[in-house]
Design a protein around this motif. Structure first.
Motif, mmCIF file in Angstrom:
data_model
loop_
_atom_site.group_PDB
_atom_site.id
_atom_site.type_symbol
_atom_site.label_atom_id
_atom_site.label_comp_id
_atom_site.label_asym_id
_atom_site.label_seq_id
_atom_site.Cartn_x
_atom_site.Cartn_y
_atom_site.Cartn_z
ATOM 1 N N LEU A 8 -6.644 -5.228 -2.455
ATOM 2 C CA LEU A 8 -6.562 -3.837 -2.043
ATOM 3 C C LEU A 8 -7.107 -3.636 -0.638
ATOM 4 N N GLU A 9 -8.111 -4.422 -0.241
ATOM 5 C CA GLU A 9 -8.732 -4.248 1.057
ATOM 6 C C GLU A 9 -8.817 -5.598 1.775
ATOM 7 N N PRO A 10 -7.673 -6.121 2.209
ATOM 8 C CA PRO A 10 -7.667 -7.443 2.824
ATOM 9 C C PRO A 10 -8.491 -7.525 4.092
ATOM 10 N N ALA A 11 -8.594 -6.434 4.858
ATOM 11 C CA ALA A 11 -9.335 -6.479 6.117
ATOM 12 C C ALA A 11 -10.811 -6.688 5.882
ATOM 13 N N LYS A 12 -11.318 -6.180 4.751
ATOM 14 C CA LYS A 12 -12.740 -6.285 4.480
ATOM 15 C C LYS A 12 -13.099 -7.528 3.672
ATOM 16 N N ALA A 13 -12.081 -8.168 3.106
ATOM 17 C CA ALA A 13 -12.365 -9.283 2.212
ATOM 18 C C ALA A 13 -13.103 -10.405 2.911
ATOM 19 N N LYS A 128 -7.156 -13.671 21.527
ATOM 20 C CA LYS A 128 -7.983 -12.978 20.538
ATOM 21 C C LYS A 128 -8.864 -11.995 21.282
ATOM 22 N N GLY A 129 -9.042 -10.832 20.678
ATOM 23 C CA GLY A 129 -9.783 -9.785 21.352
ATOM 24 C C GLY A 129 -10.808 -9.148 20.439
ATOM 25 N N MET A 130 -11.163 -7.907 20.740
ATOM 26 C CA MET A 130 -12.205 -7.212 20.006
ATOM 27 C C MET A 130 -11.863 -7.016 18.537
ATOM 28 N N GLU A 131 -10.575 -7.073 18.206
ATOM 29 C CA GLU A 131 -10.184 -6.932 16.803
ATOM 30 C C GLU A 131 -10.781 -8.051 15.951
ATOM 31 N N THR A 132 -11.013 -9.233 16.568
ATOM 32 C CA THR A 132 -11.573 -10.352 15.813
ATOM 33 C C THR A 132 -13.056 -10.161 15.537
ATOM 34 N N PRO A 163 0.042 -4.204 10.256
ATOM 35 C CA PRO A 163 -0.461 -2.830 10.260
ATOM 36 C C PRO A 163 -1.943 -2.783 10.586
ATOM 37 N N TYR A 164 -2.402 -1.613 11.013
ATOM 38 C CA TYR A 164 -3.807 -1.439 11.379
ATOM 39 C C TYR A 164 -4.610 -0.936 10.186
ATOM 40 N N PRO A 165 -5.674 -1.658 9.786
ATOM 41 C CA PRO A 165 -6.540 -1.160 8.709
ATOM 42 C C PRO A 165 -7.372 0.011 9.225
ATOM 43 N N GLY A 166 -7.192 1.179 8.691
ATOM 44 C CA GLY A 166 -7.779 2.390 9.237
ATOM 45 C C GLY A 166 -9.286 2.412 9.308
ATOM 46 N N GLU A 167 -9.981 1.622 8.468
ATOM 47 C CA GLU A 167 -11.437 1.662 8.441
ATOM 48 C C GLU A 167 -12.073 0.556 9.275
ATOM 49 N N ALA A 197 -7.983 11.471 19.762
ATOM 50 C CA ALA A 197 -8.824 12.065 18.715
ATOM 51 C C ALA A 197 -8.037 12.522 17.495
ATOM 52 N N PHE A 198 -6.775 12.922 17.680
ATOM 53 C CA PHE A 198 -6.041 13.534 16.579
ATOM 54 C C PHE A 198 -5.143 12.569 15.816
ATOM 55 N N VAL A 199 -5.249 11.247 16.095
ATOM 56 C CA VAL A 199 -4.410 10.302 15.349
ATOM 57 C C VAL A 199 -5.171 9.663 14.191
ATOM 58 N N GLY A 200 -6.426 9.972 14.062
ATOM 59 C CA GLY A 200 -7.263 9.434 12.991
ATOM 60 C C GLY A 200 -8.710 9.768 13.289
ATOM 61 N N ASP A 201 -9.626 9.196 12.503
ATOM 62 C CA ASP A 201 -11.033 9.513 12.704
ATOM 63 C C ASP A 201 -11.762 8.455 13.521
ATOM 64 N N ASP A 202 -11.034 7.507 14.124
ATOM 65 C CA ASP A 202 -11.667 6.424 14.881
ATOM 66 C C ASP A 202 -12.514 6.955 16.038
ATOM 67 N N ALA A 203 -11.919 7.818 16.858
ATOM 68 C CA ALA A 203 -12.641 8.331 18.032
ATOM 69 C C ALA A 203 -13.892 9.088 17.615
#
Length: 271
Positions: A8-13, A128-132, A163-167, A197-203
């Motif tokens: 369910l949460e591959p990015a956090k696994a 590889k960048g900050m996403e890693t 896809p981008y994991p939102g969290e 700011a309005f595309v998600g809560d990241d900012a």
């Protein structure tokens, strides 16, 4: 539902906790050359000392340093209400202009993990960048940064995740990164290119942990109501100022501002 949580949460696994680390000195980063003028990346004018197109960013640099000094703000985010306003154009050229100051250390971090654009702006090829860092693949931030030759600017780019994991941008790893920023020498400044700011809560997640933010609006495009809603949503975070991008004042002066195709103008609206 019997599916395991890891599905369910591959990015956090695979994410590992990292207690603390230090951001590397700019001088220690791998140096790269970025072309200038006609040989350089399009619209990266902040590196062009003496070029008329860089003058607005010299003015912006002066205003930012003045307000940042008054507010003791060293960690600054750059955002806009919606995509396309020019926040990456502004953050990249502001950081480049700051990095031309002798003895100044400037860290430019691409934290727009949804649609990163800093690498393209500087003409960088990023394996590889900050996403890693955020997905736990690496704790070695130094390996992700590049120093722009002849400047005090270090660029930490990001590759797009699809896809981008939102969290991904939230959580303990962001807190660890912010803590490392705050341990930098007092002469260092950090510029974070954030998502709109309005595309998600990241900012919103990041700005509340920085010292201040710059709000980029697009001349004739960004609705007044949208700009006001962004400021309201970000409270109590400090707005260092508003940049009006693609402003055309139709100036016809001897300095040649009217010939610049695109630039930003800074309005002092610090709170």
């Amino acid at each position: 539902m019997n599916a395991p949580v890891t599905n369910l949460e591959p990015a956090k696994a695979g994410m590992r906790m990292v207690e603390s680390f230090e951001l590397p000195p700019i001088a220690s980063l791998q140096a790269i050359e970025v072309g200038k003028g006609e040989d350089g990346p399009e619209n990266l004018v902040g590196l062009l000392s003496g070029d008329i197109r860089s003058r607005p960013f010299g003015l912006l640099r002066g205003q930012v340093l003045k307000e940042a000094g008054r507010l003791n703000a060293r960690l600054i985010g750059v955002t806009s209400a919606a995509p396309g306003a020019g926040k990456t154009f502004v953050s990249s050229n502001l950081a480049a202009a700051l990095g031309r100051i002798s003895g100044q250390q400037v860290y430019l971090l691409d934290l727009d993990l949804r649609r990163p654009a800093i690498a393209e702006r500087f003409g960088l090829v990023v394996e590889k960048g900050m996403e890693t860092y955020f997905d736990g693949s690496t704790d070695d931030i130094a390996s992700l940064g590049r120093r722009i030759e002849g400047t005090g600017l270090g660029v930490f780019a990001t590759r797009r995740l699809d896809p981008y994991p939102g969290e991904l941008l939230g959580g303990d790893r962001l807190d660890t990164l912010i803590a490392a920023m705050r341990r930098l020498p007092s002469s260092a400044m950090v510029i974070c290119d954030l998502p709109p700011a309005f595309v998600g809560d990241d900012a919103l997640s990041v700005i509340g942990k920085l010292d201040a933010y710059i709000h980029v609006v697009d001349e004739g495009i960004t609705p007044k109501r949208q700009a006001e809603e962004l400021r309201s949503m970000m409270k109590p975070a400090t707005c260092l100022g508003v940049v009006l991008n693609r402003y055309d004042g139709r100036w016809n002066d001897s300095y040649g501002y009217a010939s610049a195709r695109q630039y930003a103008r800074y309005y002092d609206t610090a709170e």
